[in-house]
Scaffold this motif. Structure first.
Motif, PDB file in Angstrom:
ATOM      1  N   PRO A   1      33.771  37.273  26.181  1.00  0.00           N
ATOM      2  CA  PRO A   1      32.422  36.694  26.137  1.00  0.00           C
ATOM      3  C   PRO A   1      31.816  36.416  27.500  1.00  0.00           C
ATOM      4  CG  PRO A   1      34.055  35.035  25.576  1.00  0.00           C
ATOM      5  CD  PRO A   1      34.790  36.327  25.689  1.00  0.00           C
ATOM      6  N   GLY A   2      32.514  36.741  28.584  1.00  0.00           N
ATOM      7  CA  GLY A   2      31.960  36.573  29.920  1.00  0.00           C
ATOM      8  C   GLY A   2      32.591  35.432  30.689  1.00  0.00           C
ATOM      9  N   VAL A   3      32.743  35.629  31.995  1.00  0.00           N
ATOM     10  CA  VAL A   3      33.319  34.622  32.886  1.00  0.00           C
ATOM     11  C   VAL A   3      32.334  34.371  34.020  1.00  0.00           C
ATOM     12  CG1 VAL A   3      35.232  34.039  34.403  1.00  0.00           C
ATOM     13  CG2 VAL A   3      35.660  35.357  32.323  1.00  0.00           C
ATOM     14  N   ILE A   4      32.043  33.104  34.291  1.00  0.00           N
ATOM     15  CA  ILE A   4      31.053  32.718  35.299  1.00  0.00           C
ATOM     16  C   ILE A   4      31.747  32.026  36.464  1.00  0.00           C
ATOM     17  CG2 ILE A   4      28.928  31.437  35.725  1.00  0.00           C
ATOM     18  CD1 ILE A   4      28.429  31.497  32.684  1.00  0.00           C
ATOM     19  N   LEU A   5      31.483  32.521  37.679  1.00  0.00           N
ATOM     20  CA  LEU A   5      32.037  31.919  38.884  1.00  0.00           C
ATOM     21  C   LEU A   5      30.901  31.502  39.811  1.00  0.00           C
ATOM     22  CD1 LEU A   5      33.853  34.694  38.144  1.00  0.00           C
ATOM     23  CD2 LEU A   5      35.269  33.760  39.956  1.00  0.00           C
ATOM     24  N   SER A   6      30.997  30.318  40.357  1.00  0.00           N
ATOM     25  CA  SER A   6      30.030  29.915  41.371  1.00  0.00           C
ATOM     26  C   SER A   6      30.330  30.665  42.655  1.00  0.00           C
ATOM     27  CB  SER A   6      30.094  28.405  41.610  1.00  0.00           C
ATOM     28  OG  SER A   6      31.352  28.034  42.148  1.00  0.00           O
ATOM     29  N   SER A   7      29.365  30.713  43.554  1.00  0.00           N
ATOM     30  CA  SER A   7      29.571  31.414  44.817  1.00  0.00           C
ATOM     31  C   SER A   7      30.716  30.788  45.611  1.00  0.00           C
ATOM     32  CB  SER A   7      28.286  31.395  45.647  1.00  0.00           C
ATOM     33  OG  SER A   7      27.839  30.064  45.858  1.00  0.00           O
ATOM     34  N   GLU A   8      30.890  29.474  45.489  1.00  0.00           N
ATOM     35  CA  GLU A   8      31.966  28.801  46.209  1.00  0.00           C
ATOM     36  C   GLU A   8      33.331  29.222  45.676  1.00  0.00           C
ATOM     37  OE1 GLU A   8      34.082  26.544  48.847  1.00  0.00           O
ATOM     38  OE2 GLU A   8      31.985  27.164  48.872  1.00  0.00           O
ATOM     39  N   THR A   9      33.448  29.398  44.368  1.00  0.00           N
ATOM     40  CA  THR A   9      34.712  29.862  43.782  1.00  0.00           C
ATOM     41  C   THR A   9      35.052  31.263  44.265  1.00  0.00           C
ATOM     42  OG1 THR A   9      34.382  28.511  41.803  1.00  0.00           O
ATOM     43  CG2 THR A   9      35.912  30.350  41.621  1.00  0.00           C
ATOM     44  N   LEU A  10      34.078  32.169  44.207  1.00  0.00           N
ATOM     45  CA  LEU A  10      34.321  33.538  44.652  1.00  0.00           C
ATOM     46  C   LEU A  10      34.664  33.572  46.140  1.00  0.00           C
ATOM     47  CD1 LEU A  10      34.359  36.496  43.778  1.00  0.00           C
ATOM     48  CD2 LEU A  10      31.943  36.638  44.378  1.00  0.00           C
ATOM     49  N   ARG A  11      34.022  32.721  46.902  1.00  0.00           N
ATOM     50  CA  ARG A  11      34.288  32.667  48.337  1.00  0.00           C
ATOM     51  C   ARG A  11      35.738  32.268  48.621  1.00  0.00           C
ATOM     52  NH1 ARG A  11      30.154  32.218  51.847  1.00  0.00           N
ATOM     53  NH2 ARG A  11      28.866  31.303  50.194  1.00  0.00           N
ATOM     54  N   ARG A  12      36.293  31.377  47.822  1.00  0.00           N
ATOM     55  CA  ARG A  12      37.667  30.929  48.011  1.00  0.00           C
ATOM     56  C   ARG A  12      38.689  31.956  47.527  1.00  0.00           C
ATOM     57  NH1 ARG A  12      37.977  24.512  46.260  1.00  0.00           N
ATOM     58  NH2 ARG A  12      36.161  23.762  47.463  1.00  0.00           N
ATOM     59  N   VAL A  13      38.356  32.664  46.451  1.00  0.00           N
ATOM     60  CA  VAL A  13      39.327  33.535  45.795  1.00  0.00           C
ATOM     61  C   VAL A  13      39.375  34.944  46.369  1.00  0.00           C
ATOM     62  CG1 VAL A  13      39.922  34.635  43.599  1.00  0.00           C
ATOM     63  CG2 VAL A  13      39.234  32.229  43.639  1.00  0.00           C
ATOM     64  N   ALA A  14      38.217  35.529  46.637  1.00  0.00           N
ATOM     65  CA  ALA A  14      38.140  36.957  46.975  1.00  0.00           C
ATOM     66  C   ALA A  14      39.033  37.391  48.135  1.00  0.00           C
ATOM     67  CB  ALA A  14      36.682  37.342  47.245  1.00  0.00           C
ATOM     68  N   PRO A  15      39.132  36.630  49.232  1.00  0.00           N
ATOM     69  CA  PRO A  15      40.001  37.092  50.317  1.00  0.00           C
ATOM     70  C   PRO A  15      41.467  37.236  49.916  1.00  0.00           C
ATOM     71  CG  PRO A  15      38.494  35.382  51.098  1.00  0.00           C
ATOM     72  CD  PRO A  15      38.378  35.423  49.606  1.00  0.00           C
ATOM     73  N   HIS A  16      41.863  36.617  48.816  1.00  0.00           N
ATOM     74  CA  HIS A  16      43.265  36.653  48.379  1.00  0.00           C
ATOM     75  C   HIS A  16      43.505  37.641  47.240  1.00  0.00           C
ATOM     76  CE1 HIS A  16      43.955  33.053  50.816  1.00  0.00           C
ATOM     77  NE2 HIS A  16      42.857  32.554  50.291  1.00  0.00           N
ATOM     78  N   ILE A  17      42.489  38.424  46.905  1.00  0.00           N
ATOM     79  CA  ILE A  17      42.620  39.369  45.795  1.00  0.00           C
ATOM     80  C   ILE A  17      43.747  40.375  46.015  1.00  0.00           C
ATOM     81  CG2 ILE A  17      41.447  41.381  44.783  1.00  0.00           C
ATOM     82  CD1 ILE A  17      38.994  39.625  44.392  1.00  0.00           C
ATOM     83  N   PRO A  18      43.934  40.933  47.219  1.00  0.00           N
ATOM     84  CA  PRO A  18      45.091  41.843  47.409  1.00  0.00           C
ATOM     85  C   PRO A  18      46.415  41.185  47.061  1.00  0.00           C
ATOM     86  CG  PRO A  18      43.560  42.047  49.237  1.00  0.00           C
ATOM     87  CD  PRO A  18      43.085  40.877  48.421  1.00  0.00           C
ATOM     88  N   THR A  19      46.553  39.907  47.401  1.00  0.00           N
ATOM     89  CA  THR A  19      47.780  39.173  47.065  1.00  0.00           C
ATOM     90  C   THR A  19      47.930  39.034  45.556  1.00  0.00           C
ATOM     91  OG1 THR A  19      47.666  37.931  49.137  1.00  0.00           O
ATOM     92  CG2 THR A  19      49.044  37.012  47.382  1.00  0.00           C
ATOM     93  N   CYS A  20      46.836  38.718  44.875  1.00  0.00           N
ATOM     94  CA  CYS A  20      46.873  38.557  43.421  1.00  0.00           C
ATOM     95  C   CYS A  20      47.240  39.865  42.731  1.00  0.00           C
ATOM     96  CB  CYS A  20      45.526  38.051  42.905  1.00  0.00           C
ATOM     97  SG  CYS A  20      45.084  36.394  43.490  1.00  0.00           S
ATOM     98  N   LEU A  21      46.733  40.979  43.248  1.00  0.00           N
ATOM     99  CA  LEU A  21      47.032  42.283  42.648  1.00  0.00           C
ATOM    100  C   LEU A  21      48.502  42.660  42.811  1.00  0.00           C
ATOM    101  CD1 LEU A  21      43.936  44.525  43.478  1.00  0.00           C
ATOM    102  CD2 LEU A  21      44.875  44.057  41.219  1.00  0.00           C
ATOM    103  N   LYS A  22      49.126  42.169  43.866  1.00  0.00           N
ATOM    104  CA  LYS A  22      50.536  42.474  44.097  1.00  0.00           C
ATOM    105  C   LYS A  22      51.468  41.559  43.299  1.00  0.00           C
ATOM    106  CE  LYS A  22      49.784  44.208  48.797  1.00  0.00           C
ATOM    107  NZ  LYS A  22      50.033  43.966  50.245  1.00  0.00           N
ATOM    108  N   ASN A  23      50.904  40.524  42.701  1.00  0.00           N
ATOM    109  CA  ASN A  23      51.733  39.561  41.970  1.00  0.00           C
ATOM    110  C   ASN A  23      51.187  39.346  40.568  1.00  0.00           C
ATOM    111  OD1 ASN A  23      53.671  38.300  44.200  1.00  0.00           O
ATOM    112  ND2 ASN A  23      51.656  38.545  45.130  1.00  0.00           N
TER     113      ASN A  23
END
Length: 369
Positions: free
Chosen positions: A206-228
């Motif tokens: 049904p959709g997921v909503i992220l504030s800009s602050e949430t995306l700002r904190r999470v996105a730089p760590h996406i490569p790490t998340c994909l590896k785990n």
């Protein structure tokens, strides 16, 4: 002596043959490269448009000066669905989003008419874990300072842009927000998702909503998340990544199951009667598995909006009529709207047909003083 002469002759022949062969290979390679250059020049590359051009975003448009920079909606789709479900989304609610929308598909995906992004090194396999994470990273890389909110959506969800805008404008986007229908997995998956007792995830459907602050904190760590990755569920892993690097869970709010609505009927969802409470109250509806059903639902929603506008117009006419009586405006005044003036002739070509002389209100008010 004869043997030495024959050896020299043989060596000379081999050398000439080698030179000729080298020249031939060089010519072929040179022509092949020339053909490749011509080919590249004659074929339009799929990534010719910039990220801003794909979604129609002007360089001067910012959160501060544009009403269309509230939200960026990223819709995950696949090559096989671009001309079906993705187009249905774009033709219905997609163009009414209070922001911008783009469709994220596998590498090489392209459309002349839809804002399609072909994610590099991403395919259309299911579950779309890499596609989801790379879509979020693309949003961060190109648009993090251009929008207040970012939405991860599927191509089988229907959104009501007006309701979405009212909802988002009531929440502070400068704080970390992770909004969706919270889940912890069904009974069969309990204990298999590597979630702690107090952890959850936002259900992707049904959709997921992220504030800009949430995306700002999470996105730089996406490569790490994909590896785990601890499960095959894309929404579970996104939730885990947000929990770890933004420090927030999905919203624990019972009301979200009615605002962001998931229908468990699967392919039969929203195929029957549409006059139902869940459709009238929800911001998003999921799943709409067939393009014709998306158009059908949109037509129904537009009909509801038309009825609401007619009701609002009627109430405004009543207010005008009541105010006219209070200000002693005669029934035959040419400044009265025909629909609120009993003395006016609906099809008359004489006199003004609209209540457009607003100065009359001021004049009457001054006389009353």
């Amino acid at each position: 002596m004869l043997q030495h002469t024959m050896t020299k002759r043989k060596t000379l022949i081999i050398a000439c043959f080698g030179i000729a062969l080298g020249l031939c290979i060089g010519t072929v390679l040179k022509n092949y490269r020339a053909l490749e250059i011509v080919k590249r020049c004659s074929i339009r590359p799929t990534n010719q448009k910039t990220p801003h051009e794909i979604i129609g975003l002007n360089d001067e448009d910012t959160i501060q000066n544009s009403q269309r920079n509230l939200v960026f909606v990223g819709v995950m789709t696949a090559k096989n669905f671009i001309e079906g479900r993705a187009r249905a989304v774009y033709d219905t609610w997609g163009k009414e989003v209070p922001g911008r929308i783009a469709f994220f598909s596998s590498e090489g995906s392209y459309s002349d008419e839809l804002p399609v992004v072909g994610l590099k090194n991403v395919d259309d396999r299911y579950p779309p874990q890499k596609k989801s994470f790379m879509m979020l990273y693309y949003m961060y890389e190109h648009f993090i300072d251009r929008f207040e909110w970012f939405i991860r959506a599927d191509d089988d969800v229907y959104m009501e842009p007006d309701k979405l805008e009212r909802f988002l404008r009531s929440i502070d986007s400068s704080k970390p927000q992770f909004i969706g229908q919270a889940g912890q997995g069904n009974s069969e998956e309990f204990g298999l998702l590597s979630l702690e007792f107090d952890e959850n995830f936002c259900m992707g459907g049904p959709g997921v909503i992220l504030s800009s602050e949430t995306l700002r904190r999470v996105a730089p760590h996406i490569p790490t998340c994909l590896k785990n990755l601890y499960s095959t569920h894309e929404d579970v892993e996104v939730g885990r990544c947000v929990q770890k690097f933004a420090g927030i869970p999905c919203t624990w709010n019972y009301e979200m199951q009615y605002i962001l609505r998931h229908n468990s009927s699967g392919r039969n969802a929203y195929t029957g009667k549409l006059k139902r409470k869940e459709i009238h109250n929800a911001i998003t509806l999921h799943p709409i598995k067939q393009a014709p059903l998306m158009y059908r639902l949109h037509s129904y929603i537009q009909g509801i909006k038309a009825d609401e506008l007619r009701q609002e117009s009627m109430l405004l006419h009543r207010d005008i009529r009541n105010m006219a009586k209070y200000l002693d405006v005669p029934d035959d005044s040419t400044n009265m709207l025909p629909s609120v003036s009993p003395a006016a002739v609906p099809h008359s070509d004489t006199g003004k047909r609209h209540f457009e002389d607003h100065n009359i209100l001021v004049v009457k008010c001054e006389k009353l003083k």
